[in-house]
Design a protein around this motif. Structure first.
Motif, PDB file in Angstrom:
ATOM      1  N   VAL A  53       0.597  -1.142   0.033  1.00 50.71           N
ATOM      2  CA  VAL A  53       0.056  -0.119   0.066  1.00 50.71           C
ATOM      3  C   VAL A  53       1.015   1.301   0.004  1.00 50.71           C
ATOM      4  O   VAL A  53       0.531   2.068  -0.637  1.00 50.71           O
ATOM      5  CB  VAL A  53      -1.001  -0.021   1.208  1.00 50.71           C
ATOM      6  N   SER A  54       1.910   1.135   0.799  1.00 51.92           N
ATOM      7  CA  SER A  54       3.014   2.199   0.795  1.00 51.92           C
ATOM      8  C   SER A  54       3.519   2.440  -0.384  1.00 51.92           C
ATOM      9  O   SER A  54       3.733   3.930  -1.015  1.00 51.92           O
ATOM     10  CB  SER A  54       3.730   2.166   1.826  1.00 51.92           C
ATOM     11  N   LEU A  55       3.987   1.490  -1.231  1.00 54.27           N
ATOM     12  CA  LEU A  55       4.465   1.530  -2.504  1.00 54.27           C
ATOM     13  C   LEU A  55       3.488   2.142  -3.350  1.00 54.27           C
ATOM     14  O   LEU A  55       3.967   3.016  -4.400  1.00 54.27           O
ATOM     15  CB  LEU A  55       4.988   0.065  -2.799  1.00 54.27           C
ATOM     16  N   ALA A  56       2.261   1.736  -3.355  1.00 48.86           N
ATOM     17  CA  ALA A  56       1.387   1.907  -4.477  1.00 48.86           C
ATOM     18  C   ALA A  56       1.177   3.477  -4.281  1.00 48.86           C
ATOM     19  O   ALA A  56       0.667   4.180  -5.457  1.00 48.86           O
ATOM     20  CB  ALA A  56       0.245   1.225  -4.036  1.00 48.86           C
ATOM     21  N   GLU A  57       1.197   4.152  -2.985  1.00 51.08           N
ATOM     22  CA  GLU A  57       0.985   5.599  -2.921  1.00 51.08           C
ATOM     23  C   GLU A  57       1.810   6.488  -4.015  1.00 51.08           C
ATOM     24  O   GLU A  57       1.255   7.586  -4.290  1.00 51.08           O
ATOM     25  CB  GLU A  57       1.284   6.216  -1.347  1.00 51.08           C
ATOM     26  N   ASP A  58       2.983   6.026  -4.244  1.00 53.28           N
ATOM     27  CA  ASP A  58       3.717   6.880  -5.206  1.00 53.28           C
ATOM     28  C   ASP A  58       3.706   6.515  -6.429  1.00 53.28           C
ATOM     29  O   ASP A  58       4.292   7.059  -7.440  1.00 53.28           O
ATOM     30  CB  ASP A  58       5.251   6.826  -4.656  1.00 53.28           C
ATOM     31  N   CYS A  59       2.877   5.645  -6.982  1.00 60.40           N
ATOM     32  CA  CYS A  59       2.635   5.077  -8.392  1.00 60.40           C
ATOM     33  C   CYS A  59       1.408   5.701  -9.043  1.00 60.40           C
ATOM     34  O   CYS A  59       0.642   5.836  -8.467  1.00 60.40           O
ATOM     35  CB  CYS A  59       2.385   3.670  -8.225  1.00 60.40           C
ATOM     36  N   LYS A  60       1.761   6.168 -10.242  1.00 59.74           N
ATOM     37  CA  LYS A  60       0.514   6.648 -11.107  1.00 59.74           C
ATOM     38  C   LYS A  60      -0.523   5.777 -11.590  1.00 59.74           C
ATOM     39  O   LYS A  60      -1.747   6.023 -11.789  1.00 59.74           O
ATOM     40  CB  LYS A  60       1.044   7.851 -12.164  1.00 59.74           C
ATOM     41  N   ASP A  61       0.061   4.516 -11.823  1.00 56.27           N
ATOM     42  CA  ASP A  61      -0.817   3.587 -12.426  1.00 56.27           C
ATOM     43  C   ASP A  61      -0.311   2.079 -11.949  1.00 56.27           C
ATOM     44  O   ASP A  61       0.692   1.978 -11.383  1.00 56.27           O
ATOM     45  CB  ASP A  61      -1.083   3.606 -13.744  1.00 56.27           C
ATOM     46  N   ILE A  62      -1.108   1.015 -12.397  1.00 57.42           N
ATOM     47  CA  ILE A  62      -0.544  -0.282 -12.153  1.00 57.42           C
ATOM     48  C   ILE A  62       0.682  -0.694 -12.664  1.00 57.42           C
ATOM     49  O   ILE A  62       1.518  -1.391 -12.225  1.00 57.42           O
ATOM     50  CB  ILE A  62      -1.908  -1.305 -12.305  1.00 57.42           C
ATOM     51  N   GLU A  63       1.066  -0.318 -13.856  1.00 57.17           N
ATOM     52  CA  GLU A  63       2.341  -0.606 -14.562  1.00 57.17           C
ATOM     53  C   GLU A  63       3.255  -0.124 -13.765  1.00 57.17           C
ATOM     54  O   GLU A  63       4.265  -0.904 -13.472  1.00 57.17           O
ATOM     55  CB  GLU A  63       2.213   0.193 -16.158  1.00 57.17           C
ATOM     56  N   GLU A  64       3.329   0.975 -13.232  1.00 59.48           N
ATOM     57  CA  GLU A  64       4.534   1.609 -12.359  1.00 59.48           C
ATOM     58  C   GLU A  64       4.604   0.812 -11.213  1.00 59.48           C
ATOM     59  O   GLU A  64       5.479   0.412 -10.637  1.00 59.48           O
ATOM     60  CB  GLU A  64       4.246   3.067 -11.978  1.00 59.48           C
ATOM     61  N   PHE A  65       3.474   0.337 -10.630  1.00 60.98           N
ATOM     62  CA  PHE A  65       3.581  -0.464  -9.411  1.00 60.98           C
ATOM     63  C   PHE A  65       4.080  -1.798  -9.587  1.00 60.98           C
ATOM     64  O   PHE A  65       5.011  -2.167  -9.144  1.00 60.98           O
ATOM     65  CB  PHE A  65       2.103  -0.701  -8.793  1.00 60.98           C
ATOM     66  N   PHE A  66       3.631  -2.334 -10.844  1.00 64.26           N
ATOM     67  CA  PHE A  66       4.114  -3.682 -11.305  1.00 64.26           C
ATOM     68  C   PHE A  66       5.744  -3.509 -11.506  1.00 64.26           C
ATOM     69  O   PHE A  66       6.527  -4.408 -11.026  1.00 64.26           O
ATOM     70  CB  PHE A  66       3.665  -4.269 -12.410  1.00 64.26           C
ATOM     71  N   ASP A  67       6.084  -2.406 -12.094  1.00 63.74           N
ATOM     72  CA  ASP A  67       7.655  -2.224 -12.475  1.00 63.74           C
ATOM     73  C   ASP A  67       8.326  -2.263 -11.017  1.00 63.74           C
ATOM     74  O   ASP A  67       9.384  -2.765 -10.796  1.00 63.74           O
ATOM     75  CB  ASP A  67       7.728  -1.030 -13.149  1.00 63.74           C
ATOM     76  N   LYS A  68       7.787  -1.341 -10.140  1.00 60.98           N
ATOM     77  CA  LYS A  68       8.580  -1.275  -8.794  1.00 60.98           C
ATOM     78  C   LYS A  68       8.468  -2.729  -7.856  1.00 60.98           C
ATOM     79  O   LYS A  68       9.318  -3.102  -7.420  1.00 60.98           O
ATOM     80  CB  LYS A  68       7.934  -0.337  -8.039  1.00 60.98           C
ATOM     81  N   LEU A  69       7.310  -3.373  -8.089  1.00 64.08           N
ATOM     82  CA  LEU A  69       7.280  -4.651  -7.345  1.00 64.08           C
ATOM     83  C   LEU A  69       8.235  -5.680  -8.096  1.00 64.08           C
ATOM     84  O   LEU A  69       8.810  -6.592  -7.111  1.00 64.08           O
ATOM     85  CB  LEU A  69       5.619  -5.057  -7.551  1.00 64.08           C
ATOM     86  N   ASP A  70       8.381  -5.670  -9.230  1.00 58.97           N
ATOM     87  CA  ASP A  70       9.478  -6.678  -9.800  1.00 58.97           C
ATOM     88  C   ASP A  70      10.646  -6.572  -9.275  1.00 58.97           C
ATOM     89  O   ASP A  70      11.349  -7.323  -9.094  1.00 58.97           O
ATOM     90  CB  ASP A  70       9.207  -6.436 -11.494  1.00 58.97           C
ATOM     91  N   LEU A  71      10.872  -5.032  -9.389  1.00 57.94           N
ATOM     92  CA  LEU A  71      12.341  -4.960  -8.653  1.00 57.94           C
ATOM     93  C   LEU A  71      12.426  -5.477  -7.308  1.00 57.94           C
ATOM     94  O   LEU A  71      13.511  -5.804  -6.960  1.00 57.94           O
ATOM     95  CB  LEU A  71      12.717  -3.481  -8.824  1.00 57.94           C
ATOM     96  N   ILE A  72      11.441  -5.336  -6.394  1.00 61.08           N
ATOM     97  CA  ILE A  72      11.617  -5.583  -5.229  1.00 61.08           C
ATOM     98  C   ILE A  72      11.516  -7.234  -5.118  1.00 61.08           C
ATOM     99  O   ILE A  72      12.445  -8.041  -4.443  1.00 61.08           O
ATOM    100  CB  ILE A  72      10.447  -5.170  -4.385  1.00 61.08           C
ATOM    101  N   ASP A  73      10.813  -7.978  -6.059  1.00 62.93           N
ATOM    102  CA  ASP A  73      10.714  -9.674  -5.937  1.00 62.93           C
ATOM    103  C   ASP A  73      12.135 -10.048  -6.727  1.00 62.93           C
ATOM    104  O   ASP A  73      12.630 -10.883  -5.790  1.00 62.93           O
ATOM    105  CB  ASP A  73       9.637  -9.986  -7.080  1.00 62.93           C
ATOM    106  N   ARG A  74      12.842  -9.451  -7.500  1.00 59.49           N
ATOM    107  CA  ARG A  74      14.033  -9.775  -7.786  1.00 59.49           C
ATOM    108  C   ARG A  74      15.126  -9.707  -6.895  1.00 59.49           C
ATOM    109  O   ARG A  74      15.915 -10.771  -6.694  1.00 59.49           O
ATOM    110  CB  ARG A  74      14.551  -9.099  -8.906  1.00 59.49           C
TER     111      ARG A  74
END
Length: 77
Positions: free
Chosen positions: A54-75
């Motif tokens: 939720v905190s990560l999503a607060e700074d994202c403009k859309d789901i694609e940006e959220f997924f990009d950031k999530l992918d970096l964390i997952d890796r």
């Protein structure tokens, strides 16, 4: 994005891609929907908590940006 916006975009994406039937997705709470993306596909451990997502999503403009950031964390976990 707010959690409700993120969950809605996740549901729309899954319906559009034919991953899960809409009837099933609409039964999920926002937390359940978002949490379904927080487990590593390889090792099956959670790499982020719901609160962190939720905190990560607060700074994202859309789901694609959220997924990009999530992918970096997952890796990196």
């Amino acid at each position: 994005m707010k959690p409700s916006e993120l969950a809605e975009q996740m549901k729309e994406r899954q319906v559009k891609l034919g991953i899960v039937p809409k009837e099933i997705l609409m039964k999920l709470s926002d937390e359940e929907m978002i949490s379904s993306y927080l487990t590593c596909a390889e090792c099956k451990t959670d790499f982020l908590t719901y609160a962190e997502a939720v905190s990560l999503a607060e700074d994202c403009k859309d789901i694609e940006e959220f997924f990009d950031k999530l992918d970096l964390i997952d890796r990196g976990h």
